[in-house]
Design a protein around this motif. Structure first.
Motif, PDB file in Angstrom:
ATOM      1  N   GLY A   1       6.254   4.831  -9.827  1.00  0.00           N
ATOM      2  CA  GLY A   1       5.946   5.784  -8.634  1.00  0.00           C
ATOM      3  C   GLY A   1       4.914   6.405  -8.713  1.00  0.00           C
ATOM      4  N   LEU A   2       4.394   6.823  -7.470  1.00  0.00           N
ATOM      5  CA  LEU A   2       2.929   7.755  -7.206  1.00  0.00           C
ATOM      6  C   LEU A   2       3.198   9.183  -7.252  1.00  0.00           C
ATOM      7  CD1 LEU A   2       0.028   7.321  -7.391  1.00  0.00           C
ATOM      8  CD2 LEU A   2       0.160   6.890  -4.660  1.00  0.00           C
ATOM      9  N   TRP A   3       3.012   9.921  -8.371  1.00  0.00           N
ATOM     10  CA  TRP A   3       3.328  11.432  -8.562  1.00  0.00           C
ATOM     11  C   TRP A   3       2.202  12.069  -8.513  1.00  0.00           C
ATOM     12  CZ3 TRP A   3       8.494  12.793  -8.035  1.00  0.00           C
ATOM     13  CH2 TRP A   3       9.230  11.546  -8.157  1.00  0.00           C
ATOM     14  N   ASP A   4       2.237  13.481  -8.082  1.00  0.00           N
ATOM     15  CA  ASP A   4       1.500  14.332  -8.633  1.00  0.00           C
ATOM     16  C   ASP A   4       1.489  14.792  -9.952  1.00  0.00           C
ATOM     17  OD1 ASP A   4       3.677  15.983  -8.677  1.00  0.00           O
ATOM     18  OD2 ASP A   4       2.869  17.603  -7.294  1.00  0.00           O
ATOM     19  N   ARG A   5       0.343  15.708 -10.491  1.00  0.00           N
ATOM     20  CA  ARG A   5       0.372  15.873 -12.016  1.00  0.00           C
ATOM     21  C   ARG A   5       1.772  16.546 -12.483  1.00  0.00           C
ATOM     22  NH1 ARG A   5      -3.686  15.178 -15.131  1.00  0.00           N
ATOM     23  NH2 ARG A   5      -5.554  14.420 -14.155  1.00  0.00           N
TER      24      ARG A   5
ATOM     25  N   ARG B   1       6.127  15.894  -6.608  1.00  0.00           N
ATOM     26  CA  ARG B   1       5.679  15.235  -5.099  1.00  0.00           C
ATOM     27  C   ARG B   1       5.462  13.768  -5.407  1.00  0.00           C
ATOM     28  NH1 ARG B   1       0.118  16.654  -2.857  1.00  0.00           N
ATOM     29  NH2 ARG B   1      -0.377  14.708  -3.933  1.00  0.00           N
ATOM     30  N   LEU B   2       6.353  13.216  -4.688  1.00  0.00           N
ATOM     31  CA  LEU B   2       6.186  11.511  -4.622  1.00  0.00           C
ATOM     32  C   LEU B   2       5.889  11.231  -3.286  1.00  0.00           C
ATOM     33  CD1 LEU B   2       7.281   8.763  -5.909  1.00  0.00           C
ATOM     34  CD2 LEU B   2       9.195   9.213  -4.587  1.00  0.00           C
ATOM     35  N   THR B   3       4.755  10.122  -3.573  1.00  0.00           N
ATOM     36  CA  THR B   3       4.217   9.325  -2.365  1.00  0.00           C
ATOM     37  C   THR B   3       4.799   8.197  -2.153  1.00  0.00           C
ATOM     38  OG1 THR B   3       1.854  10.635  -2.780  1.00  0.00           O
ATOM     39  CG2 THR B   3       2.014   8.683  -1.319  1.00  0.00           C
ATOM     40  N   LEU B   4       5.235   8.074  -0.869  1.00  0.00           N
ATOM     41  CA  LEU B   4       5.794   6.758  -0.359  1.00  0.00           C
ATOM     42  C   LEU B   4       5.069   6.140   0.607  1.00  0.00           C
ATOM     43  CD1 LEU B   4       9.699   8.003   0.188  1.00  0.00           C
ATOM     44  CD2 LEU B   4       8.766   6.819  -1.820  1.00  0.00           C
ATOM     45  N   PHE B   5       4.685   4.997   0.144  1.00  0.00           N
ATOM     46  CA  PHE B   5       3.581   4.271   1.129  1.00  0.00           C
ATOM     47  C   PHE B   5       4.560   3.177   1.652  1.00  0.00           C
ATOM     48  CE2 PHE B   5       0.495   5.003  -2.031  1.00  0.00           C
ATOM     49  CZ  PHE B   5      -0.623   5.640  -1.307  1.00  0.00           C
ATOM     50  N   VAL B   6       4.522   3.244   3.161  1.00  0.00           N
ATOM     51  CA  VAL B   6       5.083   2.242   4.225  1.00  0.00           C
ATOM     52  C   VAL B   6       4.451   1.182   4.209  1.00  0.00           C
ATOM     53  CG1 VAL B   6       5.654   2.084   6.443  1.00  0.00           C
ATOM     54  CG2 VAL B   6       6.108   4.361   5.715  1.00  0.00           C
ATOM     55  N   HIS B   7       5.120  -0.065   4.025  1.00  0.00           N
ATOM     56  CA  HIS B   7       4.447  -1.202   3.634  1.00  0.00           C
ATOM     57  C   HIS B   7       3.560  -1.540   4.805  1.00  0.00           C
ATOM     58  CE1 HIS B   7       3.551  -5.051   2.796  1.00  0.00           C
ATOM     59  NE2 HIS B   7       4.656  -5.251   1.631  1.00  0.00           N
ATOM     60  N   PRO B   8       2.120  -1.667   4.483  1.00  0.00           N
ATOM     61  CA  PRO B   8       1.065  -1.588   5.662  1.00  0.00           C
ATOM     62  C   PRO B   8       1.203  -3.065   6.084  1.00  0.00           C
ATOM     63  CG  PRO B   8       0.246  -1.716   3.007  1.00  0.00           C
ATOM     64  CD  PRO B   8       1.619  -1.330   2.849  1.00  0.00           C
ATOM     65  N   GLY B   9       1.743  -4.275   5.282  1.00  0.00           N
ATOM     66  CA  GLY B   9       1.493  -5.523   6.049  1.00  0.00           C
ATOM     67  C   GLY B   9       2.495  -5.401   7.246  1.00  0.00           C
ATOM     68  N   ARG B  10       3.401  -4.539   7.325  1.00  0.00           N
ATOM     69  CA  ARG B  10       4.413  -4.464   8.359  1.00  0.00           C
ATOM     70  C   ARG B  10       3.993  -3.496   9.307  1.00  0.00           C
ATOM     71  NH1 ARG B  10      10.580  -4.200   6.411  1.00  0.00           N
ATOM     72  NH2 ARG B  10      10.897  -4.396   8.796  1.00  0.00           N
ATOM     73  N   VAL B  11       3.045  -2.849   9.211  1.00  0.00           N
ATOM     74  CA  VAL B  11       2.501  -1.661  10.077  1.00  0.00           C
ATOM     75  C   VAL B  11       1.411  -2.387  10.975  1.00  0.00           C
ATOM     76  CG1 VAL B  11       1.300   0.559  10.406  1.00  0.00           C
ATOM     77  CG2 VAL B  11       3.175   0.348   8.821  1.00  0.00           C
TER      78      VAL B  11
END
Length: 306
Positions: free
Chosen positions: A204-208, A212-222
């Motif tokens: 996961g991509l978290w703050d320190r 807070r978790l960052t969720l990336f919408v799949h860019p290949g589908r955007v």
């Protein structure tokens, strides 16, 4: 003896340095980063003026991480094929230190290993004398958790553009970093989970603080006209109402499940391809030195990046 027991047996502190009979630099390490102290001030001043590449710095000071269960119970360095942690290096002569700061906060349960290579340092600063190598390890502890965690909010929410690229999930307490996407799903207007909606980020991509978790919408589908978008379609269709669900099975940093599940409703509008225009922002100056400067934007913005 387990790996964790072996680590504990090496001392009451989670940090230790390899001792040398000769005068040698010392490596200090914790979850915030690594410091090498004890280097000659003249060499530190020389290093501060150099424009070394990241690869050169990693040859001088290599920092890696392994799962605690795979860490050997001896002060031998880990597998040299392990990738070095991403981060920044700097030299602070006034502090007498070479520093490394990781780009992302290391997850609990990892063992960080830092090794300073004296010969590489001597080559870089043009010294005829190579300092002794030094190393240290640090077992990243679990963060303190007070109450059962819950989801405070998901942003953005409400009406969003169909080319939205990221969400932020805000938790009330530090969370477990592992397998978090197993407990999060995006539901389409019919209530069906959307497969491969998010980019898989190991740990996961978290703050320190890991709240807070960052969720990336799949860019290949955007992005329009690329393979995933054409093969399986976009994640969002304008005019639809979607839901982001965080299941109660998600666990906090000490392994407890959330008190309850959480859902955020989204009404998807047309795509937004217009760049923000700072000239259209409105600035409200503070009346007193203690008042804030208020900036009113021309459209909704990514709060974390802002």
């Amino acid at each position: 003896m387990t790996a964790l027991a072996a680590l504990a047996a090496l001392g009451a502190s989670s940090t230790w340095a390899v001792e040398s009979a000769e005068s040698a630099p010392t490596v200090e390490i914790d979850h915030r980063g690594v410091r090498v102290v004890g280097l000659p001030s003249a060499e530190l001043e020389t290093a501060a003026r150099l424009e070394l590449r990241a690869a050169d710095w990693r040859e001088i000071l290599r920092v890696t991480a392994v799962e605690a269960g795979s860490e050997p119970g001896s002060p031998e360095p880990p597998d040299p094929s392990l990738p070095a942690l991403l981060g920044s290096f700097d030299v602070v002569p006034e502090l007498g230190a070479l520093r490394f700061r990781p780009r992302f906060a290391p997850a609990s349960g990892l063992v960080l290993h830092a090794r300073f290579h004296g010969a590489a340092w001597a080559r870089s600063v043009g010294s005829l004398r190579s300092p002794r190598d030094a190393e240290a390890r640090f077992l990243v502890p679990e963060p303190e958790v007070r109450e059962r965690a819950r989801v405070r909010s998901v942003t953005p929410s409400g009406e969003v553009p169909s080319n939205l690229l990221r969400f932020y999930v805000h938790f009330s307490e530090p969370m477990s970093a592992r397998h978090v996407l197993d407990h999060i799903e995006l539901l389409d207007p019919s209530g069906t989970p959307i497969q491969d909606a998010f980019v898989e980020v190991p740990g996961g991509l978290w703050d320190r603080e890991r709240t807070r978790l960052t969720l990336f919408v799949h860019p290949g589908r955007v992005k329009r006209g690329v393979g995933p978008n054409q093969a399986v379609g976009p994640v969002f269709e304008a005019g639809g109402r979607y839901r982001l669900r965080v299941a109660s099975t998600a666990r906090d940093a000490v392994g407890r499940e959330l008190g309850e599940s959480f859902e955020s409703s989204l009404l998807v509008g047309p795509p937004d391809h217009r760049s923000p225009d700072p000239k259209a922002w409105r600035f409200i100056a503070p009346e007193r030195p203690t008042d804030p400067l208020i900036v009113e934007l021309d459209e909704p913005a990514d709060a974390a990046l802002l």
